[in-house]
Design an enzyme around this catalytic site. Structure first.
Site, PDB file in Angstrom:
ATOM      1  N   TRP A  92       0.902  -1.331   0.083  1.00  0.00           N
ATOM      2  CA  TRP A  92       0.068   0.051   0.045  1.00  0.00           C
ATOM      3  C   TRP A  92       0.943   1.248   0.136  1.00  0.00           C
ATOM      4  CZ3 TRP A  92      -4.997   2.287   0.723  1.00  0.00           C
ATOM      5  CH2 TRP A  92      -5.857   1.369   0.394  1.00  0.00           C
ATOM      6  N   GLU A  97      -1.270  -6.316   7.914  1.00  0.00           N
ATOM      7  CA  GLU A  97      -0.796  -7.663   7.860  1.00  0.00           C
ATOM      8  C   GLU A  97       0.531  -7.711   8.388  1.00  0.00           C
ATOM      9  OE1 GLU A  97      -2.626  -6.481   4.987  1.00  0.00           O
ATOM     10  OE2 GLU A  97      -3.963  -7.599   5.840  1.00  0.00           O
ATOM     11  N   VAL A 148       2.346   2.844   5.483  1.00  0.00           N
ATOM     12  CA  VAL A 148       2.107   4.206   5.391  1.00  0.00           C
ATOM     13  C   VAL A 148       0.538   4.362   5.304  1.00  0.00           C
ATOM     14  CG1 VAL A 148       1.952   6.445   4.087  1.00  0.00           C
ATOM     15  CG2 VAL A 148       4.014   5.243   4.017  1.00  0.00           C
ATOM     16  N   LEU A 149      -0.202   5.000   6.565  1.00  0.00           N
ATOM     17  CA  LEU A 149      -1.638   4.992   6.459  1.00  0.00           C
ATOM     18  C   LEU A 149      -1.978   6.540   6.207  1.00  0.00           C
ATOM     19  CD1 LEU A 149      -1.725   2.582   9.585  1.00  0.00           C
ATOM     20  CD2 LEU A 149      -3.186   2.467   7.562  1.00  0.00           C
ATOM     21  N   ILE A 150      -2.951   6.529   5.506  1.00  0.00           N
ATOM     22  CA  ILE A 150      -3.343   8.201   5.048  1.00  0.00           C
ATOM     23  C   ILE A 150      -4.551   8.167   5.454  1.00  0.00           C
ATOM     24  CG2 ILE A 150      -3.511   9.881   3.443  1.00  0.00           C
ATOM     25  CD1 ILE A 150      -0.888   8.735   1.804  1.00  0.00           C
ATOM     26  N   SER A 193      -7.741   8.017   2.986  1.00  0.00           N
ATOM     27  CA  SER A 193      -7.931   7.048   1.935  1.00  0.00           C
ATOM     28  C   SER A 193      -8.867   5.794   2.331  1.00  0.00           C
ATOM     29  CB  SER A 193      -6.689   6.486   1.864  1.00  0.00           C
ATOM     30  OG  SER A 193      -5.539   7.210   2.354  1.00  0.00           O
ATOM     31  N   THR A 194      -9.253   5.915   3.691  1.00  0.00           N
ATOM     32  CA  THR A 194     -10.160   4.837   4.172  1.00  0.00           C
ATOM     33  C   THR A 194     -11.077   5.179   5.376  1.00  0.00           C
ATOM     34  OG1 THR A 194     -10.255   2.646   5.152  1.00  0.00           O
ATOM     35  CG2 THR A 194      -8.283   3.979   5.707  1.00  0.00           C
ATOM     36  N   HIS A 244     -11.654   3.112   7.846  1.00  0.00           N
ATOM     37  CA  HIS A 244     -11.283   2.518   8.665  1.00  0.00           C
ATOM     38  C   HIS A 244      -9.984   2.919   9.212  1.00  0.00           C
ATOM     39  CE1 HIS A 244     -11.034  -0.364   5.492  1.00  0.00           C
ATOM     40  NE2 HIS A 244     -10.081  -0.893   6.136  1.00  0.00           N
ATOM     41  N   ARG A 289       7.381  13.206   5.362  1.00  0.00           N
ATOM     42  CA  ARG A 289       8.035  12.231   6.238  1.00  0.00           C
ATOM     43  C   ARG A 289       8.758  10.917   5.695  1.00  0.00           C
ATOM     44  NH1 ARG A 289       3.084  12.710  10.497  1.00  0.00           N
ATOM     45  NH2 ARG A 289       3.049  14.705  10.519  1.00  0.00           N
TER      46      ARG A 289
HETATM   47  N1  INI Z   1      -3.290  -0.198   4.363  1.00  0.00           N
HETATM   48  C1  INI Z   1      -2.135   0.480   4.561  1.00  0.00           C
HETATM   49  O1  INI Z   1      -0.993   0.011   4.621  1.00  0.00           O
HETATM   50  N2  INI Z   1      -2.363   2.034   4.224  1.00  0.00           N
HETATM   51  C2  INI Z   1      -3.461   2.310   4.131  1.00  0.00           C
HETATM   52  O2  INI Z   1      -3.553   3.830   3.977  1.00  0.00           O
HETATM   53  C3  INI Z   1      -4.681   1.636   4.093  1.00  0.00           C
HETATM   54  N3  INI Z   1      -6.079   2.130   3.814  1.00  0.00           N
HETATM   55  O3  INI Z   1      -6.097   3.420   3.558  1.00  0.00           O
HETATM   56  O4  INI Z   1      -6.970   1.465   3.640  1.00  0.00           O
HETATM   57  C4  INI Z   1      -4.471   0.179   4.126  1.00  0.00           C
HETATM   58  N4  INI Z   1      -5.460  -0.792   4.231  1.00  0.00           N
HETATM   59  C5  INI Z   1      -5.336  -2.040   3.884  1.00  0.00           C
HETATM   60  C6  INI Z   1      -5.355  -2.836   5.353  1.00  0.00           C
HETATM   61  O5  INI Z   1      -3.990  -2.452   5.975  1.00  0.00           O
HETATM   62  C7  INI Z   1      -5.040  -4.397   4.967  1.00  0.00           C
HETATM   63  O6  INI Z   1      -4.331  -4.632   3.924  1.00  0.00           O
HETATM   64  C8  INI Z   1      -6.690  -4.948   4.247  1.00  0.00           C
HETATM   65  O7  INI Z   1      -7.501  -4.319   5.360  1.00  0.00           O
HETATM   66  C9  INI Z   1      -6.390  -6.402   4.355  1.00  0.00           C
HETATM   67  O8  INI Z   1      -6.477  -6.869   5.629  1.00  0.00           O
END
Ligand code: INI
Length: 168
Positions: A28, A62, A89-91, A94-95, A97, A136
């Site tokens: 991701w 994961e 990286v979590l933004i 984008s989600t 959750h 970052r």
């Molecule tokens: N995973 C990320 O690493 N970054 C993100 O920004 C993200 N968003 O935005 O949803 C993300 N989602 C996927 C999640 O980590 C799992 O791979 C998925 O839910 C399957 O278990």
């Protein structure tokens, strides 16, 4: 004057000779993640870590599972990992959750370190937008490129790996 961030180590505490380090990273947000992996890897190499494995997983959620499996498997080998770095990286935005994944990932990564006894570095950026994430990772597109946090994570991995070794 107040300087934000970690005071860097120098000298022998940053000597990574003989250490084995695992990097687990997400696919991701790969462009940003790749810059962070390179920052981590080059810092490890500059500080004499020559045994580095790099493994990828889908997303941040994961990371803890993969790190735990790989650390445990390495304990059956001649050279267990001395430290691991989980990079993602979590933004926000984008989600829906975002908060759940941040919480689960950070707790999960902490637990892997405590359960396996192998220090696991939290290399996950949690950002409000793309711009923050790029900055970052040292690839900011504005006037400043920012700072690549992978450098700090590489140093933290060596420091914590050495701590683990001196306690044994
Ligand atoms: N995973 C990320 O690493 N970054 C993100 O920004 C993200 N968003 O935005 O949803 C993300 N989602 C996927 C999640 O980590 C799992 O791979 C998925 O839910 C399957 O278990």
């Amino acid at each position: 004057m107040f300087e934000k961030g970690v005071v860097p180590l120098s000298g022998d505490r940053l000597n990574g000779k003989g250490l084995r380090v695992l990097i687990v990273h997400t696919r991701w947000n790969l462009e940003i993640v790749q810059a962070l992996v390179e920052g981590t890897r080059s810092t490890l190499e500059q500080n004499h870590v020559s045994d580095i494995d790099v493994v990828d997983v889908p997303g941040a959620f994961e990371l803890p599972f993969a790190a735990k499996r790989l650390i445990e498997a390495s304990k059956q080998s001649a050279r267990p990992y001395d430290a691991a770095v989980c990079i993602g990286v979590l933004i926000k935005g984008s989600t829906m959750h975002f908060e759940y994944i941040c919480e689960a990932t950070s707790q999960g990564i902490m637990n892997v370190g405590l359960q396996t006894g192998c220090p696991v570095i939290f290399g996950v950026l949690t950002c409000l937008n793309d711009e923050q994430a790029h900055e970052r990772a040292g690839i900011g597109r504005g006037s400043s490129k920012g700072h690549n946090h992978g450098i700090d994570w590489g140093q933290a991995a060596i420091e914590m790996a050495r701590l683990g070794k001196t306690q044994n």
